[in-house]
Design an enzyme around this catalytic site. Structure first.
Site, PDB file in Angstrom:
ATOM      1  N   GLU A  65       0.617  -0.959  -0.036  1.00 44.46           N
ATOM      2  CA  GLU A  65       0.149   0.433  -0.377  1.00 44.46           C
ATOM      3  C   GLU A  65       0.643   1.077  -0.079  1.00 44.46           C
ATOM      4  OE1 GLU A  65      -2.548  -1.340   3.603  1.00 44.46           O
ATOM      5  OE2 GLU A  65      -3.899  -1.608   1.786  1.00 44.46           O
ATOM      6  N   GLU A  97      -3.996 -10.508   0.288  1.00 43.18           N
ATOM      7  CA  GLU A  97      -4.971 -10.059   1.932  1.00 43.18           C
ATOM      8  C   GLU A  97      -6.403 -11.033   1.375  1.00 43.18           C
ATOM      9  OE1 GLU A  97      -4.549  -6.582   3.700  1.00 43.18           O
ATOM     10  OE2 GLU A  97      -2.360  -6.707   3.071  1.00 43.18           O
TER      11      GLU A  97
HETATM   12  C1  GAL Z   1      -4.903  -3.758   4.202  1.00 44.23           C
HETATM   13  C2  GAL Z   1      -3.991  -3.601   4.516  1.00 44.23           C
HETATM   14  C3  GAL Z   1      -3.283  -4.085   6.075  1.00 44.23           C
HETATM   15  C4  GAL Z   1      -4.434  -4.359   6.924  1.00 44.23           C
HETATM   16  C5  GAL Z   1      -6.136  -4.511   6.154  1.00 44.23           C
HETATM   17  C6  GAL Z   1      -7.242  -4.465   7.608  1.00 44.23           C
HETATM   18  O1  GAL Z   1      -5.405  -2.684   3.641  1.00 44.23           O
HETATM   19  O2  GAL Z   1      -2.749  -3.913   3.676  1.00 44.23           O
HETATM   20  O3  GAL Z   1      -1.661  -4.032   5.957  1.00 44.23           O
HETATM   21  O4  GAL Z   1      -4.798  -2.640   6.938  1.00 44.23           O
HETATM   22  O5  GAL Z   1      -5.961  -3.966   5.423  1.00 44.23           O
HETATM   23  O6  GAL Z   1      -7.053  -4.641   8.219  1.00 44.23           O
END
Ligand code: GAL
Length: 959
Positions: free
Chosen positions: A410, A488
């Site tokens: 990010e 993620e």
């Molecule tokens: C993503 C980020 C993570 C964490 C997650 C939400 O955008 O890469 O570090 O913030 O969202 O828990």
């Protein structure tokens, strides 16, 4: 401009190189140091040898100093906790001066010696014996200084000044606690003349045609000085390291079978022990392969955090958590969002994980103002970006577990990502490059997204995703030809995530969709105690921060103390390596189909165990050996002579496949997969004819006593109770975020029950109510038709929504209050753990027992929890065995706790929950699913609980 605002990443330190241990002399400088915390960088410098530090505090190194009572932790996710004005930093800049006086033995080897810091958060300025060595940034990256000429026999004084904020803080905006300190090891390393400075292991693998787990290895180790390579197991002795060796037959390294070969690299003055894993990563036809085969990433995002120590994770904790991952079938780790302690990578090599090693880089907070002045696209920052990438790749390049390099997280996109990718490709062409922020895939080799919905993943799987606005035809085609990972997904905040099964189906349907990484492994709660000693975990805002993001920091599959949450149990079930199916209906026999989802390993030596039970009571059990199943293959086994179902109860065959041998992470008998099939349904007795009610001061119906004014059940036999009444609300879970505003505006948490009719009929009692919230015109028309059959009380509930209900309901069911003593629960249904519509793969049908307290899941931020699914019947009894039996018709969802939903919703920490003098029981027709809506897609349509006319039935009996 202050030196902490310099864009240079570091001054005075040595070029990056591989991390390794050798026979050369070394000295750990970990231990108790002197420490002084100052609010700004203007405090007097700590470097002078004769400085009097006798009144300073003592602090362990490694440590995160706010965890030891100096200053406080603070948490923000995206926002920088200071004005965004790069490279400026605030005047308030906590500065921790650390000093260590250490003795060196007279007989230590003289000559080149390196002082190594494995991690200092964030800006570290160093003095040895009064001489300033330099300074560094890059918190999760090593830095080394040449110090041999400064060391002396006897006492030496090392001083490290750590500033919390520097220009580099703009590059370290990861979603985690801000925790300054020297949080990894500090070591002195002698570098003998003619010793190795750096080496790069290239150990490629070509699988054989008949068996892909063995093949030929090609080994070459580039060294900076001539060295001799020995690999005793492969018959290699004193081979010139830089010359390739064609190795006949070797076993490849995979996450499933992490075969390592012990080797030594020797010069005349030093020996280095290394472990070699032969494996080749490639992308062929848009699919990511290791050793020639497609892999599926069943991964988690792992941060380094400890609830008492902050960024310091003791080795035992690290090992225990990786073992837990292995036991839960996790096969991949993304090191979100920085390179981990090197020990973690050594363990990943040893235990077997596919690792995405991620650079220590995040500039997310620039997004708050439209990415203006983002360092990622500013050439003034190129050196800093490149330095971070180089320090990671050089340190970690010899770990076979690492299959992808990640440029960071990010940070928008810009020229500096291009520079990082270009340098990395040149330095290590053997590993593809990952970076989620490169949406057009200009610089990366793998297409990565976070929190894409199932529908989007499906489109990507079909190569039918929309074109990126910045992509021309060539770039668009390039991205469509790439493997896809979800770096993620499945946001494990609080209760959830739901919908993992459907992701797995997509990963298995589309070759390009190669799995992903749950966000995230661990809740980052900070362990705390109330004045009377009760433990709980704190999160953002609990330390008086000016800006914070609350409990968004507790979003893991394990609790802060690394106890598994129901989310982990579910994930482990979803990714279990052996999938079990059943065929056949003949009495006494079933065919069991076992499918292995391993990508490389042959499943050998496993044992199938079966059990037949009626209403959870075992009728018979047995075991049979499982023939070897090749990776991705299936076998069928016939189970014959199964015991015949007896009695009226429901009969199930439960099968599990267990490992036959010990592994490094689990003893033989570890469950690799399980499944169930129903052999016979329950035969419900026909209800005897209903008895007529007797109306008086109370309405008596069978064993039930009802209040004639509102028609509410107040007693059943000897039992006093209150309810059941319709309930449509749950204490919102974090993943309810997409619905919360609607639910709250609709007043679902403050529904009124207006009694429309209480009428005794010949066959029972009819109660009609309208359930609605003040100020809103929508409502639910409810009919309770009570009948009594002997000692059994039956209620058929019909609910008809009136008006517009454009959102799902949290729950729909009955709620009642019982005496507090009925705390022993036994049920036949789904268990043992909690389960919800879209997170219930891990629940098997059986008979379970637990106390009401044990039914609770202690989410760090209290919220709805503890539902037991598909409950056929349950008893809630006191210690003398008296209480209530409930039955679903056919099933009911059951939640029991010692506080109301309202009190649960009002609690901010687990210690806010104090038992009432009652047990509050919810018997739900259904609950809305969990989804991933705290950060990602809401509940899939099929798991939504829509407000629709519905009828359901519950039976009650006093015991
Ligand atoms: C993503 C980020 C993570 C964490 C997650 C939400 O955008 O890469 O570090 O913030 O969202 O828990």
């Amino acid at each position: 401009m202050s030196y902490v605002e310099d864009l240079a990443p570091r001054v005075g330190s040595l070029p990056p190189r591989a991390a390794f241990a050798s026979t050369a002399w070394s000295l750990s400088l970990n231990g108790d140091w002197k420490f002084r915390l100052s609010p700004t960088i203007d405090a007097p410098e700590p470097g002078a040898v004769d400085l009097d530090d006798s009144d300073w505090a003592t602090l362990p190194v490694p440590s995160s100093w706010p965890m030891h009572g100096h200053g406080k932790p603070s948490y923000t996710n995206v926002k920088y906790p200071f004005p965004v004005d790069p490279p400026r930093v605030p005047d308030e800049n906590p500065t921790g001066d650390h000093r260590l006086t250490f003795d060196l033995p007279g007989d230590r080897p003289v000559g080149r010696t390196v002082l190594r810091f494995d991690g200092v958060d964030s800006h570290a300025r160093v003095w040895l014996n009064g001489t300033e060595l330099g300074w560094s940034t890059g918190s999760r990256l090593p830095v080394e200084y040449e110090v041999g000429h400064l060391l002396r026999a006897g006492a030496n004084v090392l001083a490290v000044r750590v500033h919390q904020w520097s220009a580099a803080s703009y590059l370290e905006d990861q979603d985690m606690w801000w925790l300054p300190g020297i949080f990894r090891d500090v070591t002195l390393l002698h570098r003998p003349d003619g010793g190795l400075t750096d080496f790069f292991v290239h150990a490629d693998f070509e699988p054989s045609e008949s068996d892909h787990t063995v093949g030929t290895g090609l080994l070459r180790i580039d060294t900076d000085v001539p060295a001799r390579l020995s690999v005793p197991e492969l018959g290699i002795t004193d081979h010139p390291a830089g010359e390739p060796v064609d190795i006949g037959c070797v076993t490849g390294w995979t996450a499933e079978q992490p075969r390592l070969y012990a080797a030594t690299l020797a010069t005349d003055t030093e020996q280095v022990a290394i472990r070699i894993g032969f494996r080749t990563v490639s992308i062929v036809d848009g699919v990511l392969l290791v050793n020639g085969r497609r892999i599926l990433l069943r991964g988690v995002n792992r941060h380094e955090f400890h609830p008492d120590l902050g960024r310091v994770v003791p080795e035992e904790t690290l090992r225990a958590e990786l073992l837990l991952m292995k036991r839960c079938h996790v096969n991949a780790i993304r090191t979100s969002h920085y390179p981990p302690d090197s020990r973690m990578l050594a363990l990943a090599d040893e235990l077997g994980f596919w690792v995405v090693d991620e650079c220590d880089l995040e500039t997310h907070g620039f997004g708050v103002d439209g990415w203006r002045r983002n360092p990622s696209d500013d050439p003034q920052w190129t050196d800093a970006y490149l330095d971070r990438m180089r320090r990671m790749v050089e340190r970690d390049k010899n770990h076979p577990s690492i299959i992808l390099w990640s440029l960071g997280n990010e940070s928008g996109i810009g020229v500096n990502h291009g520079a990082m990718a270009q340098w990395t490709r040149h330095r290590d062409p053997s590993r593809p490059i990952h970076y989620e922020g490169d949406h057009a895939c200009r610089h990366v080799d793998v297409y990565s997204r976070m929190y894409a919905s199932h529908a989007e993943v499906d489109a990507i799987g079909r190569h039918a995703e929309p074109r990126h606005p910045d992509a021309d035809d060539a770039l668009d085609a390039r991205r469509r030809g790439m493997p896809f990972v979800l770096c993620e997904y499945g946001h494990a905040m609080g209760n959830g995530p739901g919908g993992l099964l459907e992701y797995r189906e997509l990963f298995e349907r589309h070759p390009r969709c190669q799995g992903g990484f749950i966000w995230e492994w661990l809740d980052h709660g900070i362990r705390s105690h109330t004045a009377d000693g009760r433990e709980y975990f704190r999160y953002g805002g609990d330390f008086g921060e000016e800006l914070h993001d609350g409990n968004f920091i507790v979003d893991g599959l394990v609790f802060p103390d690394r106890t598994p949450s129901p989310g982990l149990v579910e994930f482990a079930k979803i990714i279990e390596p052996v999938r079990i199916g059943f065929a056949g209906t003949a009495p006494g026999s079933r065919t069991v189909r076992l499918h292995s989802t391993y990508d490389h390993a042959t499943l050998a030596g496993a044992v199938l165990r079966w059990r037949v039970a009626v209403d959870g009571e075992q009728l018979g059990a047995g075991e049979t050996p499982v023939p070897p199943i090749p990776a991705g293959g299936s076998v069928e086994l016939a189970l014959t002579d199964l015991p015949a179902p007896t009695g009226a109860g429901e009969c199930w065959l439960t099968v599990s496949v267990e490992s036959g041998t010990d592994t490094a992470w689990a003893a033989a008998g570890h469950v690799l997969g399980d499944g169930q099939t129903q052999l016979a349904p329950a035969h419900r007795p026909v209800l005897v004819a209903p008895v007529a009610p007797r109306a008086g001061e109370v309405i008596e119906l069978g064993a039930g006593r009802f209040d004639p004014t509102d028609g509410v059940l107040r007693g059943l036999g000897d039992l006093s109770l209150s309810g059941p009444r319709l309930d449509v609300w749950r204490a919102p879970i974090d993943n309810d975020k997409p619905y919360r505003a609607d639910w709250s505006a609709a007043g679902l948490h403050r529904m009124h029950h207006r009694t429309a009719e209480v009428r005794a009929t010949a066959a029972g009692l009819l109660v009609r109510t309208r359930v609605a919230a003040a100020s809103r015109d929508r409502g639910l028309a409810v009919q309770y038709r009570w009948t009594a059959h002997d000692d059994l009380l039956r209620v058929v509930v019909s609910v008809v929504p009136e008006g517009e209900w454009p959102f799902p309901l949290p729950r729909l069911g009955l709620r009642l209050a019982l005496p507090a003593a009925l705390a022993r629960v036994t049920w036949f249904g789904g268990g043992p753990g909690e389960a919800y519509a879209d997170s219930r793969q891990a629940a098997r049908i059986d008979r379970f027992s637990a106390t009401v307290d044990e039914l609770q899941t202690p989410y760090v931020f209290p919220q709805e929890n503890g539902n037991r699914t598909a409950v056929r019947w349950a008893t809630l009894l006191d210690d003398a065995g008296h209480g209530l039996r409930v039955e679903g018709a056919p099933t009911v969802e059951l939640t029991a706790r010692r506080w109301t939903s309202e009190r649960l919703a009002a609690a901010r920490h687990t210690v806010d929950l104090v038992a009432d003098d009652a047990i509050h029981l919810n018997l739900d027709h259904a609950q809305h699913g969990l989804g991933s809506g705290s950060c990602g897609p809401a509940v899939l349509p099929r798991y939504e609980l829509r407000a629709e006319p519905v009828t359901f039935e519950v039976r009650l009996r006093a015991i």
